[in-house]
Write an enzyme that holds these catalytic residues in place. Structure first.
Site, PDB file in Angstrom:
ATOM      1  N   CYS A 283       0.837  -1.195   0.000  1.00  0.00           N
ATOM      2  CA  CYS A 283       0.000   0.000   0.000  1.00  0.00           C
ATOM      3  C   CYS A 283       0.879   1.255   0.000  1.00  0.00           C
ATOM      4  CB  CYS A 283      -0.957   0.066   1.177  1.00  0.00           C
ATOM      5  SG  CYS A 283      -2.150  -1.273   1.274  1.00  0.00           S
TER       6      CYS A 283
ATOM      7  N   ARG B  17       5.769  -0.695  -4.149  1.00  0.00           N
ATOM      8  CA  ARG B  17       5.332  -1.250  -2.874  1.00  0.00           C
ATOM      9  C   ARG B  17       4.333  -2.386  -3.051  1.00  0.00           C
ATOM     10  NH1 ARG B  17       6.568   2.047   1.464  1.00  0.00           N
ATOM     11  NH2 ARG B  17       4.813   1.252   2.676  1.00  0.00           N
TER      12      ARG B  17
ATOM     13  N   TRP C  64      -3.255  -2.606  -1.482  1.00  0.00           N
ATOM     14  CA  TRP C  64      -2.957  -4.039  -1.561  1.00  0.00           C
ATOM     15  C   TRP C  64      -4.019  -4.716  -0.701  1.00  0.00           C
ATOM     16  CZ3 TRP C  64      -1.402  -8.188   1.560  1.00  0.00           C
ATOM     17  CH2 TRP C  64      -0.761  -9.252   0.906  1.00  0.00           C
TER      18      TRP C  64
ATOM     19  N   ASN D 242      -3.091   2.745   5.251  1.00  0.00           N
ATOM     20  CA  ASN D 242      -2.275   1.538   5.116  1.00  0.00           C
ATOM     21  C   ASN D 242      -2.349   0.768   6.422  1.00  0.00           C
ATOM     22  OD1 ASN D 242      -1.458   2.592   2.686  1.00  0.00           O
ATOM     23  ND2 ASN D 242       0.634   3.053   3.323  1.00  0.00           N
ATOM     24  N   GLY D 243      -2.423  -0.559   6.340  1.00  0.00           N
ATOM     25  CA  GLY D 243      -2.432  -1.359   7.552  1.00  0.00           C
ATOM     26  C   GLY D 243      -3.706  -2.162   7.709  1.00  0.00           C
TER      27      GLY D 243
ATOM     28  N   GLU E 274      17.825 -18.533  -2.226  1.00  0.00           N
ATOM     29  CA  GLU E 274      17.556 -17.200  -2.761  1.00  0.00           C
ATOM     30  C   GLU E 274      17.315 -17.254  -4.267  1.00  0.00           C
ATOM     31  OE1 GLU E 274      17.219 -12.997  -3.167  1.00  0.00           O
ATOM     32  OE2 GLU E 274      16.792 -14.464  -1.598  1.00  0.00           O
TER      33      GLU E 274
ATOM     34  N   LYS F 231      13.898 -16.016  -6.153  1.00  0.00           N
ATOM     35  CA  LYS F 231      13.864 -15.020  -7.229  1.00  0.00           C
ATOM     36  C   LYS F 231      13.067 -15.535  -8.428  1.00  0.00           C
ATOM     37  CE  LYS F 231      15.600 -11.733  -5.384  1.00  0.00           C
ATOM     38  NZ  LYS F 231      14.802 -12.236  -4.302  1.00  0.00           N
TER      39      LYS F 231
ATOM     40  N   GLU G 116       9.334 -15.688  -7.596  1.00  0.00           N
ATOM     41  CA  GLU G 116       8.780 -14.354  -7.367  1.00  0.00           C
ATOM     42  C   GLU G 116       8.404 -13.647  -8.667  1.00  0.00           C
ATOM     43  OE1 GLU G 116      10.571 -12.101  -3.484  1.00  0.00           O
ATOM     44  OE2 GLU G 116      11.976 -12.494  -5.105  1.00  0.00           O
TER      45      GLU G 116
ATOM     46  N   HIS H 107      17.384 -37.332  -0.512  1.00  0.00           N
ATOM     47  CA  HIS H 107      16.342 -37.543   0.497  1.00  0.00           C
ATOM     48  C   HIS H 107      14.979 -37.039   0.030  1.00  0.00           C
ATOM     49  CE1 HIS H 107      19.240 -38.837   3.581  1.00  0.00           C
ATOM     50  NE2 HIS H 107      20.042 -37.931   3.040  1.00  0.00           N
TER      51      HIS H 107
ATOM     52  N   LYS I 222       6.736  -4.667  -1.889  1.00  0.00           N
ATOM     53  CA  LYS I 222       8.137  -4.433  -1.542  1.00  0.00           C
ATOM     54  C   LYS I 222       8.334  -4.389  -0.033  1.00  0.00           C
ATOM     55  CE  LYS I 222      12.437  -3.546  -2.438  1.00  0.00           C
ATOM     56  NZ  LYS I 222      13.279  -4.628  -2.964  1.00  0.00           N
TER      57      LYS I 222
END
Length: 616
Positions: free
Chosen positions: A2, A27, A74, A100-101, A489, A493, A496, A512, A611
């Site tokens: 947001c 964001r 968002w 926001n929140g 990581e 990526k 994402e 395994h 973000k």
């Protein structure tokens, strides 16, 4: 997650707010809106979709007014649609809010307001909040600032809000708890800016105030900002900071995407991160925040690292660094789990909290919990003046510069750089690293920016590999030792930004379970540098090859053994094992980027992601 932008002053508000919203697109959001307050009332425009969609709606309508507040949403309460988009208006039509929140007790408040005759058109907690403010304002016959303050003492959750009364077009009320908000101040208080970060107003002013949690600001044209604490109504002296950000830093600079720009900024970002700290000519590491608390680090029984996402992966690399170089036991925790599992914190424990934005809600909550249990908390973040920078006992900035792309790149490498410097310093002071070894590490670290620059030259080779595997439905990433977190990581990526399912594992764990997935359609990215368990990794590669898996190997320059086995080989410069993650991550970032671009994905703003995750 947001974004809020507001303007009050002598200029036309619309272009400032709409351009500001575009700067906050990084964001993450699914809808956008704004309200303009003028002499003839308000003009409210909002829509599901992007800021570009909002611009199309506003283009053919009235955009006059010197007061406006805007928002990118968002979705948390209610699906993304026009009605649930912000801003929200009170039942009377007099008050407008962006938020926001999350208001956790919104449903209880909503039911009480409904009993009093209030109606709601959206599914949001924000519409409940603005009507609660209106109810208190009417009932107590008080000013807007007082009404907002009283309302916020009755809500549970997190918020950054901007509220306006259309009858007072010279005033904005702003407040925060757990979600960031910045206020830009014009010359002689002739204009004010409100935003989730400073990027929307950096070309207009260098003076800004960052509200702390549970603070409320009354912004009125022509006078100084007044700040009060929400709970006890005490006055707070505004702390006006000079912004160091500049416009060039938040533009693409000729690159197609912010992510690509930020990948290529890493040589300078790493250099800026250790500049003034790594004194190679003196064989010295100088970090004021560590030096001033050196006893706490040297006497630490253990280090607990709390973080989320990419920062958690940097924390895993740090686990190897601290245990290997300084022989201090380390635990790495997801901040979201740490805060809820009743952790055991002992006297002498050091907690390191890592966050790019410095606003990650779960990491902030973990910090507060650790401090309440008596821990010494050290923060590693990128954003000066952020909540984590203020909440921790001390810390170190990464100096990576603004990171706009949602998928983190330079934040990861600069976090590792900071953590490596601390581990090296402690290792030497504890006697675990001789002066000779310590000096060798320092000299090698000073060469890392040039080696990252050299690694970036493999871009064309990465494009060729991406072309072959862009349509793969799955991908496996393997690494050992320091490079196991890099495998995690790399997988993150890819998933994402390309939406390809990818998983990272320690290479030895392949037998395994994951080996069952390997066939001729499965690309496997494996880190096989000559430093650290090389022979074991070669054996893993042989196992993949015998099952017809497609092998993309990241190797040390000059490697001949893996080259004979792998389908594709990506060479990186040689470095000492603890610093290999700073190089091995570069090809993975580029591979994810090019695959995502070829698949037509929105690289800088992947679906469903934000973000800065400022809610749980």
């Amino acid at each position: 997650m947001c974004g809020i932008v507001g303007y009050l002053g002598f200029r036309k508000a619309y272009p400032i707010v709409i351009n500001g919203l575009q700067r906050l697109e990084y964001r993450g959001y699914d809808s956008a809106g704004l309200v303009l307050v003028g002499e003839n009332g308000i003009n409210l425009y909002k829509t599901k979709g992007k800021v570009s969609d909002l611009k199309k709606i506003a283009k053919s309508n009235n955009t006059d007014g010197n007061l406006a507040i805007g928002h990118t949403r968002w979705a948390t309460h209610g699906v993304p649609n026009d009605v649930n988009s912000h801003p929200h208006v009170s039942n009377s039509g007099n008050l407008v809010i962006v938020h926001n929140g999350i208001i956790e007790n919104y449903d209880t408040i909503k039911k009480e307001l409904q009993k009093r005759g209030y109606t709601f058109s959206s599914d949001t907690d924000t519409e409940v909040l603005i009507n609660l403010i209106e109810e208190i304002k009417i009932k107590n016959n008080c000013k807007l600032g007082n009404a907002v303050q009283l309302a916020l003492t009755n809500v549970v959750g997190a918020y950054a809000i901007a509220v306006v009364d259309i009858a007072k077009p010279d005033e904005i009320i702003v407040a925060r708890l757990g979600s960031p908000i910045a206020i830009g101040i014009g010359e002689n208080n002739n204009e004010f800016f409100v935003a989730s970060d400073a990027s929307p107003f950096i070309e207009y002013t260098k003076d800004a105030i960052y509200l702390d949690d549970e603070e409320l600001a009354i912004i009125k044209l022509g006078r100084d900002i007044r700040i009060r604490r929400i709970q006890d109504d005490s006055s707070v002296e505004p702390n006006i900071q000079e912004l160091k950000l500049n416009l060039e830093q938040i533009e693409k600079g000729g690159y197609e995407h912010f992510m690509l720009k930020e990948i290529h900024e890493q040589p300078n970002a790493i250099l800026d991160t250790y500049r003034g700290r790594l004194l190679a000519d003196k064989s010295m590491i100088k970090m004021g925040s560590v030096d001033n608390n050196i006893g706490k680090f040297l006497n630490a029984n253990r280090i607990i690292i709390v973080a989320c996402g990419t920062s958690w992966h940097a924390g895993l690399v740090a686990e190897y660094l601290f245990e290997d170089l300084a022989r201090i036991p380390v635990e790495v925790e997801y901040a979201s789990e740490f805060r809820y599992r009743n952790p055991i914190i002992n006297k002498g424990d050091v907690v390191i909290a890592i966050s790019q934005s410095g606003e990650t809600a779960d990491t902030l909550a973990a910090i507060k919990l650790a401090k309440s249990l008596g821990a010494f908390v050290f923060g590693v973040c990128n954003v000066v003046g952020s909540s984590i920078a203020r909440e921790t006992d001390t810390g170190a900035y990464t100096h990576a510069g603004p990171e706009i792309g949602v998928a983190s790149t330079k934040a990861f490498t600069t976090q590792i750089t900071v953590l490596a410097l601390i581990a090296l310093k402690l290792g030497n002071l504890k006697g675990e690293l001789s002066n000779t070894v310590y000096n060798n590490y320092i000299q090698e670290m000073s060469l890392i920016p040039s080696k990252v620059q050299e690694t970036l030259k493999i871009n064309d080779k990465i494009v060729e590999i991406a072309t072959i595997y862009k349509d793969a439905p799955n991908c496996l990433y393997l690494g050992r030792g320091y490079n196991f977190p890099v495998a995690l990581e790399g997988a993150l990526k890819l998933k994402e930004i390309s939406y390809i399912h990818a998983e990272g594992y320690p290479a030895a764990e392949m037998k395994h379970g994951p080996i069952a997935l390997i066939d001729e359609s499965m690309p496997v990215v494996i880190i096989a540098t000559k430093k650290g368990h090389y022979d074991k990794v070669v054996s893993n590669i042989q196992e993949i090859k015998s099952r017809n898996g497609k092998i993309i190997a990241i190797v040390t320059k000059g490697d001949t053994i893996v080259k004979e086995i792998a389908d594709h080989v990506i060479e990186i410069p040689e470095t000492v094992e603890p610093f290999t993650p700073l190089l091995t991550t570069i090809p993975m970032q580029l591979l994810s980027y090019h695959i995502a671009v070829m698949r037509g994905c929105n690289v800088d703003q992947p679906r469903n992601l934000a973000k800065s995750v400022t809610v749980e």
